[in-house]
Design an enzyme around this catalytic site. Structure first.
Site, PDB file in Angstrom:
ATOM      1  N   GLY A 168     -13.046  -1.742  -6.933  1.00  0.00           N
ATOM      2  CA  GLY A 168     -15.159  -1.213  -6.521  1.00  0.00           C
ATOM      3  C   GLY A 168     -14.876  -0.496  -5.092  1.00  0.00           C
TER       4      GLY A 168
ATOM      5  NE  ARG B 205      -4.400   1.546   1.258  1.00  0.00           N
ATOM      6  CZ  ARG B 205      -4.976   2.627   0.198  1.00  0.00           C
ATOM      7  NH1 ARG B 205      -5.175   1.719  -1.116  1.00  0.00           N
ATOM      8  NH2 ARG B 205      -5.684   2.523   0.734  1.00  0.00           N
TER       9      ARG B 205
ATOM     10  CB  SER C 177      -7.399  -0.590   1.740  1.00  0.00           C
ATOM     11  OG  SER C 177      -7.400  -1.349   0.013  1.00  0.00           O
TER      12      SER C 177
ATOM     13  CB  THR D 148      -9.426  -1.134  -7.151  1.00  0.00           C
ATOM     14  OG1 THR D 148      -9.159   0.335  -6.765  1.00  0.00           O
ATOM     15  CG2 THR D 148      -8.459  -2.434  -6.525  1.00  0.00           C
TER      16      THR D 148
ATOM     17  CB  THR E 288      -6.016   0.718  -6.101  1.00  0.00           C
ATOM     18  OG1 THR E 288      -6.731   1.293  -6.712  1.00  0.00           O
ATOM     19  CG2 THR E 288      -5.571   0.952  -5.117  1.00  0.00           C
TER      20      THR E 288
ATOM     21  CG  ASN F 156      -7.791   6.062  -5.075  1.00  0.00           C
ATOM     22  OD1 ASN F 156      -9.144   5.220  -4.558  1.00  0.00           O
ATOM     23  ND2 ASN F 156      -8.229   7.186  -3.632  1.00  0.00           N
TER      24      ASN F 156
HETATM   25  N1  GLY Z   1      -8.492   2.230  -3.028  1.00  0.00           N
HETATM   26  C1  GLY Z   1      -8.951   1.887  -2.809  1.00  0.00           C
HETATM   27  C2  GLY Z   1      -9.254   0.837  -1.792  1.00  0.00           C
HETATM   28  O1  GLY Z   1      -7.252   0.605  -1.749  1.00  0.00           O
HETATM   29  O2  GLY Z   1     -10.200   0.493  -1.026  1.00  0.00           O
END
Ligand code: GLY
Length: 585
Positions: free
Chosen positions: A488, A119, A467, A396, A414, A416
């Site tokens: 999603g 992340r 997330s 994503t 992702t 985002n």
């Molecule tokens: N950006 C979407 C998530 O990390 O859930």
């Protein structure tokens, strides 16, 4: 030798399919069910069958790149890394070098499950109120579409960590397909042409993004035209040659830091050099004879999937009936309870205390289950004091890989929003994420325990935003059985939940499980979203119970799934978006 049964099965499958296609629907209904050991032909959707290895993802060329790596003798991790880098070239709306994600692996040797958290992190200079205007309201443009929107990218570190620790091939080999696709170019698909046209306004605002993805007259590449990305090929070559340092130090890092300085961005050379992928212990829980392995914090996904399964476990879901009003009511009420907790308790576990064990405890679920009335929706305002959850983007992407030995990878990564912040770093061919928007920019409001809502997900330098990404692997009787995941935003959790429930509780095959109409409720707003395909009678019954139903709006999630059954790989790409692909052999 191993090919022979496969060839026979293919022949049998094509004959059976041809017969089925030629059979009038009425006759099909009354004919005895045609059963193969792995596929029930009476299901509406059938999976693609593979014998040795399979890659399921949102785009054909990158999925085939993963398959190529498997066929060259690579393992599932090699294939996952190759697919991840290739999607950065062919699927720029969410495939990325400039974003982040989570990879869940099951390794048959040693029966190990591994979770790699790559992340993004907030730059060191990020601060709690950085997206607030003078009047304390959120500055959405700054939060989502500026250089400050970006967290320090984690994808390159995460993919290379996976490769070095669990892969078998060298960097050059797994990066070769991505480099070739970027350098030589590829024919633009319907899906890519559509996505570029749909996001042209956003991408045109940044001259570098416009130059990368549009022709000199500003129009998107048409279907079949060749898109070449030489700058991206250069960046990929830096990574192939120098590994993590090729991205986080040296010329690529300098170009990122220079772009940040140009436009008040916060990411520095020090932030880039400090970035680390983190291996975490995945979450595990049980639902009847199934064991579910999923994403731990800083994802909220695994916690709430397990929490909702606990809430549902003592009801006979099959007897209620798939997508009946009674089932959807119970599912909705369980979602509301879980998402209320999400707004309160979840955040980066390296910064805040996340009570994972308490939230996924079956005794807690048993107490919470008593709050669900049999025939009446409880208004969200009575479940917990409310405030809107952080808006999460739907853009994503997920890919899933398995081989016949039971090795599996479920990877969700992702930028985002679709195309992230829509800002490209000059000279790198790379878009930047807007993951800083996944933090609570405006934490505030005490709940009944006196705790401030969203505080655990407030912005701080070095922290990872909360997330919903939920790469998940389900084991049946101890064997790896079903791997899936979805894009999603906040709908990822409910998408993955319903997909695995369809398989576990309703015995659907992998294709039907991913395709069946879904619902979503996230506590706030107090609104039950229902996809097209849930009957109006059912929706009327739900309204009678007090649910505010919003039917037939946007679709919910897009799964990429593989089921391993009797030594066969059964794959399904969700038809909710064009371009998905199952590469099997
Ligand atoms: N950006 C979407 C998530 O990390 O859930």
């Amino acid at each position: 030798m191993q090919r022979r049964p496969y060839a026979l099965l293919c022949l049998w499958l094509s004959l059976a399919l041809a017969t089925l296609a030629a059979t009038p629907a009425q006759a099909r209904e009354t004919a005895p069910a045609q059963q193969s050991p792995i596929i029930d032909y009476n299901e509406r959707f059938l999976p693609i069958v593979g014998r040795e290895g399979m890659v399921v993802g949102p785009e054909q060329l990158a999925t085939e790149a993963g398959k190529q790596i498997l066929q060259q003798g690579g393992n599932v991790v090699d294939a996952a890394v190759a697919t991840g880098f290739a999607l950065a070239v062919t699927y720029p709306r969410a495939g990325n070098l400039g974003g982040g994600g989570f990879m869940l692996l099951h390794l048959a040797e040693g029966n190990r499950d591994v979770f790699i958290d790559y992340r993004e992190t907030a730059p060191a200079a990020a601060s709690r109120d950085m997206f607030l205007k003078a009047d304390s309201s959120e500055d959405l443009a700054l939060e989502y579409f500026s250089l400050q929107s970006s967290g320090v990218p984690g994808t390159v570190a995460g993919l290379l960590y996976a490769l070095e620790k669990y892969g078998s091939m060298g960097r050059e080999q797994v990066l070769a397909p991505a480099i070739a696709l970027a350098e030589q170019g590829f024919a633009v698909s319907f899906a890519l042409n559509y996505e570029l046209a749909a996001r042209a306004d956003r991408l045109h605002r940044n001259p570098e993004a416009k130059r990368l993805y549009f022709k000199p007259d500003g129009s998107p590449y048409q279907i079949g035209e060749i898109l070449r990305q030489p700058d991206l090929a250069w960046t990929l070559r830096q990574i192939a040659a120098r590994g993590k340092d090729g991205f986080y130090r040296g010329e690529v890092a300098r170009r990122i830091a220079a772009e940040m300085q140009r436009g008040n961005g916060l990411i520095t050379l020090e932030d880039l050099a400090a970035y680390r992928a983190i291996e975490r212990v995945p979450l595990r829980g049980r639902f009847h004879e199934f064991e579910i392995v999923s994403a731990p914090p800083p994802s909220s996904g695994g916690v709430h999937i397990l929490q909702i399964l606990n809430l549902l476990e003592n009801d006979d879901l099959a007897a209620l009936g798939h997508n009946s009003a009674a089932y959807l009511h119970l599912l909705t009420e369980s979602m509301k309870l879980a998402y209320a907790d999400r707004s309160e308790y979840l955040g980066d576990p390296d910064f805040v205390d996340v009570p994972v064990a308490a939230l996924t405890d079956k005794a807690y679920a048993a107490r919470q289950r008593k709050l669900i009335a049999a025939d009446r929706a409880t208004p969200s305002a009575r479940i917990a004091p409310g405030r809107e959850l952080v808006v999460e983007s739907q853009d994503t992407t997920q890919y899933t890989i398995a081989d016949r030995h039971g090795n599996m990878v479920s990877n969700t990564y992702t930028l985002n929003a679709s195309f992230g912040s829509a800002i490209a770093v000059p000279g790198t061919g790379m878009l930047l994420n807007n993951e800083m928007g996944d933090f609570a920019a405006l934490p505030g409001g005490a709940n009944m325990f006196g705790l401030v809502q969203g505080e655990r997900n407030a912005i701080a330098g070095g922290k990872r935003p909360l997330s919903s990404m939920s790469p998940t692997i389900v084991f049946r009787d101890g064997q790896p059985w079903f791997a899936t995941g979805s894009p999603g935003g906040s709908m990822i959790i409910t998408t993955v939940l319903q997909t695995i429930l369809n398989a576990m509780a309703f015995d659907m095959n992998v294709a039907t499980a991913g395709t069946s109409p879904r619902i979503h409720h996230q506590w706030l707003p107090d609104e039950l979203q229902a996809e097209q395909g849930i009957s109006p009678d059912t929706l009327a019954l739900l309204r009678d119970m007090g649910h505010t139903v919003k039917a037939g709006g946007r679709t919910i999630g897009r799964t990429q799934s593989i089921m391993l059954r009797d030594g066969w790989l059964l794959g399904a790409t969700d038809p909710r978006r064009p371009g998905g692909w199952v590469a099997a052999y």
